[in-house]
Design a protein around this motif. Structure first.
Motif, mmCIF file in Angstrom:
data_model
loop_
_atom_site.group_PDB
_atom_site.id
_atom_site.type_symbol
_atom_site.label_atom_id
_atom_site.label_comp_id
_atom_site.label_asym_id
_atom_site.label_seq_id
_atom_site.Cartn_x
_atom_site.Cartn_y
_atom_site.Cartn_z
ATOM 1 N N GLY A 254 0.808 -1.205 0.000
ATOM 2 C CA GLY A 254 0.000 0.000 0.000
ATOM 3 C C GLY A 254 0.842 1.256 0.000
ATOM 4 N N LEU A 255 0.211 2.350 0.377
ATOM 5 C CA LEU A 255 0.865 3.652 0.350
ATOM 6 C C LEU A 255 2.092 3.704 1.246
ATOM 7 C CD1 LEU A 255 0.744 6.543 -0.706
ATOM 8 C CD2 LEU A 255 -0.777 7.102 1.204
ATOM 9 N N MET A 256 1.967 3.182 2.472
ATOM 10 C CA MET A 256 3.097 3.209 3.394
ATOM 11 C C MET A 256 4.266 2.384 2.853
ATOM 12 S SD MET A 256 2.316 5.161 6.011
ATOM 13 C CE MET A 256 1.613 6.200 4.753
ATOM 14 N N SER A 257 3.962 1.302 2.166
ATOM 15 C CA SER A 257 5.026 0.463 1.613
ATOM 16 C C SER A 257 5.782 1.199 0.510
ATOM 17 C CB SER A 257 4.443 -0.844 1.062
ATOM 18 O OG SER A 257 3.863 -1.622 2.086
ATOM 19 N N TRP A 258 5.044 1.921 -0.322
ATOM 20 C CA TRP A 258 5.713 2.661 -1.400
ATOM 21 C C TRP A 258 6.625 3.742 -0.838
ATOM 22 C CZ3 TRP A 258 6.496 0.994 -5.981
ATOM 23 C CH2 TRP A 258 5.563 0.192 -6.626
ATOM 24 N N ILE A 259 6.122 4.472 0.148
ATOM 25 C CA ILE A 259 6.952 5.520 0.757
ATOM 26 C C ILE A 259 8.172 4.902 1.424
ATOM 27 C CG2 ILE A 259 7.027 7.286 2.556
ATOM 28 C CD1 ILE A 259 4.089 7.874 1.958
ATOM 29 N N ALA A 260 7.946 3.812 2.164
ATOM 30 C CA ALA A 260 9.062 3.147 2.843
ATOM 31 C C ALA A 260 10.084 2.614 1.843
ATOM 32 C CB ALA A 260 8.535 2.010 3.717
ATOM 33 N N LEU A 261 9.630 2.160 0.683
ATOM 34 C CA LEU A 261 10.556 1.660 -0.330
ATOM 35 C C LEU A 261 11.483 2.775 -0.816
ATOM 36 C CD1 LEU A 261 11.550 -0.534 -2.269
ATOM 37 C CD2 LEU A 261 9.737 0.155 -3.859
ATOM 38 N N GLY A 262 10.913 3.950 -1.096
ATOM 39 C CA GLY A 262 11.753 5.076 -1.525
ATOM 40 C C GLY A 262 12.756 5.467 -0.456
ATOM 41 N N LEU A 263 12.298 5.495 0.801
ATOM 42 C CA LEU A 263 13.205 5.816 1.900
ATOM 43 C C LEU A 263 14.311 4.769 2.010
ATOM 44 C CD1 LEU A 263 10.579 6.878 4.604
ATOM 45 C CD2 LEU A 263 12.074 8.389 3.287
ATOM 46 N N MET A 264 13.954 3.497 1.839
ATOM 47 C CA MET A 264 14.937 2.422 1.945
ATOM 48 C C MET A 264 15.979 2.518 0.835
ATOM 49 S SD MET A 264 16.123 -0.160 3.494
ATOM 50 C CE MET A 264 17.062 -1.671 3.211
ATOM 51 N N ILE A 265 15.573 2.874 -0.365
ATOM 52 C CA ILE A 265 16.533 3.028 -1.468
ATOM 53 C C ILE A 265 17.531 4.130 -1.126
ATOM 54 C CG2 ILE A 265 16.790 3.727 -3.883
ATOM 55 C CD1 ILE A 265 14.078 2.389 -4.417
ATOM 56 N N GLY A 266 17.025 5.242 -0.596
ATOM 57 C CA GLY A 266 17.920 6.315 -0.182
ATOM 58 C C GLY A 266 18.871 5.872 0.912
ATOM 59 N N ALA A 267 18.350 5.114 1.879
ATOM 60 C CA ALA A 267 19.185 4.627 2.979
ATOM 61 C C ALA A 267 20.247 3.660 2.475
ATOM 62 C CB ALA A 267 18.316 3.959 4.040
ATOM 63 N N CYS A 268 19.911 2.824 1.512
ATOM 64 C CA CYS A 268 20.888 1.872 0.966
ATOM 65 C C CYS A 268 22.037 2.604 0.288
ATOM 66 C CB CYS A 268 20.211 0.931 -0.026
ATOM 67 S SG CYS A 268 19.227 -0.368 0.739
ATOM 68 N N GLY A 269 21.734 3.703 -0.387
ATOM 69 C CA GLY A 269 22.800 4.460 -1.033
ATOM 70 C C GLY A 269 23.722 5.117 -0.033
#
Length: 772
Positions: A254-269
């Motif tokens: 859902g919405l929270m998962s999409w937002i969390a995914l973007g945040l996680m990509i940034g954190a991985c970098g």
């Protein structure tokens, strides 16, 4: 004193500006440049220390409520009206938890981005780490960088980095976080490429910058999603509104998962998690103090800060929590196995950093956000110590970084050796050193987690990674400080046939030199960090040692940070449903997710052990003992392979040649990226260039050629047809009429009179003929 926190980032910025602008103009001495940098850093640390004490323990204490500056705050970006997606708690009827919301609607809100700083339990810890550890590194750098060209430039960059990092962790909204996020990325680029005349440093700085841009793209999309969803970027508002959404169960996206995914990509970098980890080991091309400050203690932990700051969003997506845990666990063991075979002392520490960051992500993924930050703090102590210790070794070895050319240095560098031992024991997880407390709690939370399935697998991978960590860190200490001397022409040992390259485990001859201890400006910070690496973990002592109670009050990191962690079981902040959330929010509503997050039945390792023992404390002690045993096994194997029987390393490298080569070559990830990404990007660039030069430019050039051709045709037509025809007619007329005109224009009066008489007669005749 907490009302003056705006001075904390301002002071390093002022020091950077003075050194950067005036350092070259007025030819500041090294002592003056270092004094400005260290002085502003020390003042920032003292203000941070007093502000945190005032915030948490003083007469005007604000803990656990966040304090946001008002005196110096101003509207930085007047964004105007923005549509806001309303949360579940604002809907009627309430949708079923974990199911898509079909009744969502939107409303308008005013988006004004303020430049203001926020002090709360999370930012307080990072303020102290950034300024405190940063101060130690600044002092160390004054000795390490002595004699380097651009001394003023180095400390200008370092001060700018500290300012950016403080903006990142102290900003009160996501836009300020992004400014700091990009600021530390820029400073990392500048500092990695400090030796810009060296290809290795220049390439590494570009690699770090470009790799981080990949992660930053996901991060900025997540920020857009947050603003579009909640109508604000302010932490307090976003957190309060996000808490009202239901938990998205495992497999629901859902919405929270999409937002969390973007945040996680940034954190991985930023935090160098697989697959965006490749930049950090190469970043060791920068000066060692840079490696200690940016790539061990502060910048690379920004991803953990962001994950913890947005824990309420992540904990609303069980799918992303599992992703975070699995990525962290894989990165931990992946980097640890690479560290086993590396020979550059800084590269070993770099892969160790990647692995330890994996442990922190693992902690966040299993819901132990506080323990993840606890490990951030202890890791900052012992890893900064070890990086600075490696810098001391490199300095004492006259810029030698290959461990195969060291050995027996404890006799020549006793202070560096003793302080390095503290960092080694801490990262190996030996009680009572700081790393034990945080690492043990991470593994315990992985084994006992109920937030995600596969906790037992995450624990197993983490335990194996911890064993590898103890092994390769013992290898580092043994090859550097123990054993026989391999410098000044000493032979390293016999080369085995399975070596990847001639230089691997080979024989080396060097110019004769004698290692020496580093100056006081370098070993004093080592001593301070060694003390912190030894006792720093007591702020998070395990409940297994205290009868199941969190002792120490607010001095205990768990009690200190608990108010900012959202509890999916109670739907409120803090594990005991305390009323902290009332002060965190600007609006109050009943949490829509105030029921326990479930993911279905799955095997829980800690519960299985507890069912046999019937006592949770005893169960935790089982895992503590396992943690200590595997650390001991790793240390023992390292001692056996590199001290007692050094030839075993060559023997096993030959027996396990495929695995050895894979680890030594870092699993060929860089080569894969070079083949699949870099070269394909270059091919695409060449294709675009060819299309531009051949097609686009071809059309333009063809149009120009056609225009020139038409102009030539027009010119020829005008010259030979139009002008030719006109000239021909004119010439014909001239040739025909000129004899007649010349004949008529004689110049004699009588001829003209005769013509006039003839004309008169003709006119009269014409008149008479017409009359009759």
């Amino acid at each position: 004193m907490f009302r003056y926190i705006w001075l904390v980032p301002l002071l390093p910025l002022a020091g950077a500006a003075i050194n950067g602008i005036f350092g070259r103009w007025f030819r500041f001495s090294e002592k003056l440049v270092g004094g400005i940098a260290v002085g502003t850093g020390a003042l920032a640390f003292l203000i941070s220390l007093t502000a945190v004490y005032s915030y948490g323990f003083g007469s005007e204490q604000q803990w656990p409520n966040p304090y946001v500056t008002t005196q110096t705050a101003f509207t930085w970006i007047p964004g105007g009206a923005v549509a806001q997606t309303l949360g579940y708690s604002q809907q009627t009827p309430e949708p079923i938890k974990g199911q898509p919301n079909t009744n969502q609607n939107s409303t308008g809100s005013l988006l004004n981005i303020a430049w203001s700083y926020q002090l709360d339990p999370l930012s307080a810890i990072f303020m102290l780490v950034v300024t405190g550890v940063g101060l130690c590194i600044f002092v160390f750098a004054t000795g390490y960088m002595h004699g380097e060209t651009g001394f003023y430039r180095f400390f200008a960059y370092m001060g700018l980095f500290m300012f950016s990092m403080l903006v990142l962790v102290m900003g009160s909204n996501f836009v300020m976080m992004f400014v700091g996020w990009e600021g530390v990325g820029l400073c990392s680029y500048l500092l990695i490429g400090y030796y810009f005349n060296k290809d290795e440093a220049a390439n590494a700085s570009r690699k770090a910058f470009i790799t981080n841009r990949v992660g930053d793209f996901g991060f900025i999309l997540a920020i857009f999603g947050i603003i579009a969803t909640f109508g604000t970027a302010q932490y307090t508002d976003v957190i309060s509104k996000a808490a009202g959404y239901p938990v998205e169960s495992l497999g629901t996206w859902g919405l929270m998962s999409w937002i969390a995914l973007g945040l996680m990509i940034g954190a991985c970098g930023k935090s160098a998690q697989f697959p965006l980890h490749v930049w950090l080991p190469d970043a060791m091309a920068g000066p060692t103090p840079v490696s200690a400050l940016i790539h061990a203690a502060t910048m690379v932990t920004a991803g953990l800060y962001m994950l913890t700051r947005t824990n309420v969003i992540f904990q609303h997506s069980q799918t992303m929590m599992l992703v975070v845990a699995l990525v962290g666990a894989f990165t931990a063991i992946f980097a640890a196995t690479i560290g086993i075979t590396q020979n550059d002392i800084k590269k070993v520490l770099a892969y160790s950093t990647v692995s330890q960051l994996g442990f922190m992500f693992l902690a966040c993924g299993v819901g132990a956000f506080i323990i993840g930050i606890f490990h951030v703090m202890t890791h900052a102590f012992f890893k900064a110590l070890m990086f600075l210790g490696s810098g001391s070794v490199i300095h004492g070895m006259h810029h030698e970084q290959d461990m195969r050319k060291m050995g027996g240095l404890k006799k020549y560098m006793p202070i560096t050796y003793l302080t390095f031992l503290a960092g080694w024991l801490a990262i190996c997880g030996i009680i009572p050193f700081s790393g034990f407390w945080s690492k043990d709690e991470i593994l315990w939370n992985a084994a006992s987690t109920t937030q995600i399935p596969l906790g037992w697998l995450v624990w197993l991978v983490g335990t194996i990674a911890a064993t590898c960590t103890a092994f390769y860190m013992t290898r580092l200490v043994a090859m550097t400080f123990w054993g026989k001397e391999r410098f000044a022409g000493h032979e390293h040992g016999k080369k085995h046939e399975g070596h990847a390259q001639k230089k691997e485990h080979g024989t080396h001859d060097h110019h004769a030199h004698t290692p020496h201890e580093s100056p006081k400006s370098m070993w004093v910070p080592l001593a301070v960090l060694a003390i912190l690496a030894t006792i720093g973990g007591f702020v998070g002592i395990s409940t297994a040692f205290t009868g199941g109670k969190q002792v120490g009050g607010r001095m205990n990191i768990v009690n200190w940070m608990e108010p900012i962690i959202w509890n999916p079981t109670t739907g409120s902040f803090g594990s005991h449903s305390r009323e902290f959330r009332d002060d965190l929010t600007t609006e109050s509503h009943e949490p829509a997710a105030a029921t326990e997050a479930t993911h279905g039945e799955s095997f829980n390792l800690a519960h299985a052990v507890d069912s046999k023992l019937g006592n949770e404390t005893a169960t935790e002690w089982v895992f503590i003992i396992i943690s200590l045993v595997v650390a001991g096994i790793g240390i023992a194997l390292g001692f056996l392979f590199y001290v007692k029987s050094p030839n075993l390393a060559d023997i096993w490298a030959t027996r396990l040649r495929p695995l050895y080569l894979a680890s030594y070559n870092k699993y060929w990830i860089d080569e894969f990226y070079g083949l699949a990404v870099t070269r394909r990007t270059m091919d695409l660039a060449r294709g675009v260039f060819t299309f531009d030069s051949e097609v686009v430019d071809g059309l333009v050039n063809g149009s120009a050629w056609t225009t020139r051709l038409m102009s030539k045709i027009t010119g020829i037509t005008d010259k030979y047809f139009v002008d030719g025809l006109v000239n021909t007619v004119a010439n014909f007329v001239v040739r025909l009429m000129s004899p007649i005109v010349r004949a008529a224009q004689t110049g004699f009066t009588q001829n003209y009179a005769l013509v006039m008489v003839i004309g008169l007669l003709v006119a009269v005749a014409f008149y008479l003929i017409k009359a009759f």
